[in-house]
Motif scaffolding. Structure first.
Motif, PDB file in Angstrom:
ATOM      1  N   GLU A 104       0.830  -1.219   0.000  1.00 49.46           N
ATOM      2  CA  GLU A 104       0.000   0.000   0.000  1.00 49.46           C
ATOM      3  C   GLU A 104       0.853   1.252   0.000  1.00 49.46           C
ATOM      4  O   GLU A 104       0.596   2.199  -0.749  1.00 49.46           O
ATOM      5  CB  GLU A 104      -0.920  -0.020   1.226  1.00 49.46           C
ATOM      6  N   LEU A 105       1.887   1.260   0.817  1.00 51.80           N
ATOM      7  CA  LEU A 105       2.714   2.455   0.971  1.00 51.80           C
ATOM      8  C   LEU A 105       3.540   2.750  -0.275  1.00 51.80           C
ATOM      9  O   LEU A 105       3.700   3.916  -0.652  1.00 51.80           O
ATOM     10  CB  LEU A 105       3.638   2.282   2.179  1.00 51.80           C
ATOM     11  N   CYS A 106       4.035   1.696  -0.933  1.00 54.00           N
ATOM     12  CA  CYS A 106       4.970   1.884  -2.043  1.00 54.00           C
ATOM     13  C   CYS A 106       4.328   1.789  -3.422  1.00 54.00           C
ATOM     14  O   CYS A 106       4.806   2.423  -4.375  1.00 54.00           O
ATOM     15  CB  CYS A 106       6.096   0.849  -1.961  1.00 54.00           C
ATOM     16  N   ASN A 107       3.268   1.013  -3.547  1.00 57.04           N
ATOM     17  CA  ASN A 107       2.693   0.748  -4.868  1.00 57.04           C
ATOM     18  C   ASN A 107       1.315   1.359  -5.085  1.00 57.04           C
ATOM     19  O   ASN A 107       0.780   1.309  -6.188  1.00 57.04           O
ATOM     20  CB  ASN A 107       2.608  -0.768  -5.100  1.00 57.04           C
ATOM     21  N   TRP A 108       0.751   1.939  -4.039  1.00 59.41           N
ATOM     22  CA  TRP A 108      -0.567   2.560  -4.138  1.00 59.41           C
ATOM     23  C   TRP A 108      -0.524   4.045  -3.815  1.00 59.41           C
ATOM     24  O   TRP A 108      -0.860   4.894  -4.639  1.00 59.41           O
ATOM     25  CB  TRP A 108      -1.557   1.856  -3.202  1.00 59.41           C
ATOM     26  N   ASP A 109      -0.107   4.354  -2.619  1.00 55.69           N
ATOM     27  CA  ASP A 109      -0.227   5.723  -2.114  1.00 55.69           C
ATOM     28  C   ASP A 109       0.449   6.779  -2.988  1.00 55.69           C
ATOM     29  O   ASP A 109      -0.160   7.828  -3.246  1.00 55.69           O
ATOM     30  CB  ASP A 109       0.312   5.802  -0.686  1.00 55.69           C
ATOM     31  N   PRO A 110       1.674   6.554  -3.488  1.00 61.36           N
ATOM     32  CA  PRO A 110       2.320   7.622  -4.279  1.00 61.36           C
ATOM     33  C   PRO A 110       1.544   7.980  -5.542  1.00 61.36           C
ATOM     34  O   PRO A 110       1.510   9.152  -5.939  1.00 61.36           O
ATOM     35  CB  PRO A 110       3.684   7.027  -4.633  1.00 61.36           C
ATOM     36  N   PHE A 111       0.924   6.990  -6.170  1.00 62.36           N
ATOM     37  CA  PHE A 111       0.262   7.213  -7.462  1.00 62.36           C
ATOM     38  C   PHE A 111      -1.203   7.616  -7.296  1.00 62.36           C
ATOM     39  O   PHE A 111      -1.662   8.570  -7.931  1.00 62.36           O
ATOM     40  CB  PHE A 111       0.391   5.947  -8.309  1.00 62.36           C
ATOM     41  N   ALA A 112      -1.917   6.924  -6.420  1.00 59.98           N
ATOM     42  CA  ALA A 112      -3.307   7.305  -6.156  1.00 59.98           C
ATOM     43  C   ALA A 112      -3.367   8.687  -5.531  1.00 59.98           C
ATOM     44  O   ALA A 112      -4.217   9.514  -5.880  1.00 59.98           O
ATOM     45  CB  ALA A 112      -3.969   6.272  -5.248  1.00 59.98           C
ATOM     46  N   GLY A 113      -2.453   8.942  -4.608  1.00 61.73           N
ATOM     47  CA  GLY A 113      -2.421  10.245  -3.955  1.00 61.73           C
ATOM     48  C   GLY A 113      -2.112  11.374  -4.919  1.00 61.73           C
ATOM     49  O   GLY A 113      -2.740  12.436  -4.873  1.00 61.73           O
ATOM     50  N   GLU A 114      -1.157  11.142  -5.786  1.00 65.59           N
ATOM     51  CA  GLU A 114      -0.788  12.176  -6.761  1.00 65.59           C
ATOM     52  C   GLU A 114      -1.946  12.490  -7.695  1.00 65.59           C
ATOM     53  O   GLU A 114      -2.236  13.662  -7.987  1.00 65.59           O
ATOM     54  CB  GLU A 114       0.428  11.737  -7.571  1.00 65.59           C
ATOM     55  N   ALA A 115      -2.628  11.446  -8.163  1.00 64.51           N
ATOM     56  CA  ALA A 115      -3.739  11.648  -9.098  1.00 64.51           C
ATOM     57  C   ALA A 115      -4.887  12.408  -8.435  1.00 64.51           C
ATOM     58  O   ALA A 115      -5.409  13.386  -8.988  1.00 64.51           O
ATOM     59  CB  ALA A 115      -4.219  10.296  -9.621  1.00 64.51           C
ATOM     60  N   ALA A 116      -5.297  11.955  -7.262  1.00 64.14           N
ATOM     61  CA  ALA A 116      -6.416  12.604  -6.579  1.00 64.14           C
ATOM     62  C   ALA A 116      -6.064  14.027  -6.162  1.00 64.14           C
ATOM     63  O   ALA A 116      -6.889  14.947  -6.287  1.00 64.14           O
ATOM     64  CB  ALA A 116      -6.825  11.779  -5.359  1.00 64.14           C
ATOM     65  N   TYR A 117      -4.859  14.211  -5.682  1.00 64.68           N
ATOM     66  CA  TYR A 117      -4.427  15.545  -5.255  1.00 64.68           C
ATOM     67  C   TYR A 117      -4.452  16.534  -6.428  1.00 64.68           C
ATOM     68  O   TYR A 117      -4.912  17.676  -6.275  1.00 64.68           O
ATOM     69  CB  TYR A 117      -3.017  15.465  -4.679  1.00 64.68           C
ATOM     70  N   GLU A 118      -3.992  16.085  -7.575  1.00 64.63           N
ATOM     71  CA  GLU A 118      -3.896  16.979  -8.735  1.00 64.63           C
ATOM     72  C   GLU A 118      -5.251  17.543  -9.131  1.00 64.63           C
ATOM     73  O   GLU A 118      -5.389  18.739  -9.434  1.00 64.63           O
ATOM     74  CB  GLU A 118      -3.274  16.238  -9.921  1.00 64.63           C
TER      75      GLU A 118
END
Length: 218
Positions: A104-118
């Motif tokens: 979750e920390l390495c393969n999900w959060d960086p990409f899902a977080g970046e997309a939603a944040y943008e």
């Protein structure tokens, strides 16, 4: 003394902690930190949370921040109460759980977080949105979710056949991706089944519209 949760009602990380409190049936008082006025950046707040971020908890004088650390602390302290959200005794099960948390920390959060944040957070901050950033993050996340689909084709949840913190950590960004206009969580059959399952949990439904205090459980 009841546990105090300092955060913002719609903060992803605040929701994460509140969900775990509800799963574990831990009474808590929610204390709103006004992000709009910059309360989290004041000297008083930063004396407690030096990174100027929410949430943090005050558990009878014990201060802890970082949402995942808080969740793990609550699971350990209230072991045997409410839903068990992590294995505690079997070494292999613990290792698989730690593996799921790392996924979750390495393969999900960086990409899902970046997309939603943008798409969802930048407009609130009056910052320009770059759809290329969003699309690139979604493309990377899709590749990661291919691996998720393989894992979830063999078991119900990321760590095995029991739900854990590792699964619940996905809910905030996962739901926000849909609000951002992506259907990525419905593109892969096993991911779709898994995400439908966890987002139907009462703990998530209780915080969907914002975090509030929960002082008792019926």
């Amino acid at each position: 003394m009841v546990l105090k949760l300092y955060g913002a009602p719609f903060s992803t990380c605040t929701k994460r902690v509140a969900m775990v409190c509800i799963e574990k049936k831990i009474p808590y008082e929610f204390v709103n930190v006004d992000l709009a006025t910059g309360e989290h950046k004041t000297a008083v707040f930063k004396a407690i949370q030096p990174f100027a971020e929410v949430p943090y908890i005050d558990d009878d004088g014990f201060i802890l921040y970082e949402s995942r650390a808080i969740c793990r602390y609550l699971e350990e302290k209230y072991r045997g109460q409410g839903t068990e959200l992590a294995p505690h005794d079997d070494l292999n099960e613990i290792a698989l759980y730690e593996q799921a948390c790392s996924i979750e920390l390495c393969n999900w959060d960086p990409f899902a977080g970046e997309a939603a944040y943008e798409v969802l957070i930048r407009p609130l901050l009056k910052q320009p949105v770059d759809m290329k950033v969003f699309e690139k993050a979604i493309a990377k996340l899709s590749i990661k979710l291919d691996a998720y689909d393989v894992i979830l084709g063999k078991q119900a949840y990321l760590a095995g056949d029991n739900v854990t913190l590792a699964d619940l950590y996905h809910l905030t960004w996962g739901v926000m991706l849909g609000l951002a206009g992506s259907d990525i969580m419905t593109q892969k059959p096993n991911v779709t089944r898994w995400f439908k399952d966890i987002r139907a949990r009462p703990s998530w439904l209780a915080v969907t519209d914002g975090v509030t205090s929960r002082l008792s459980y019926e």
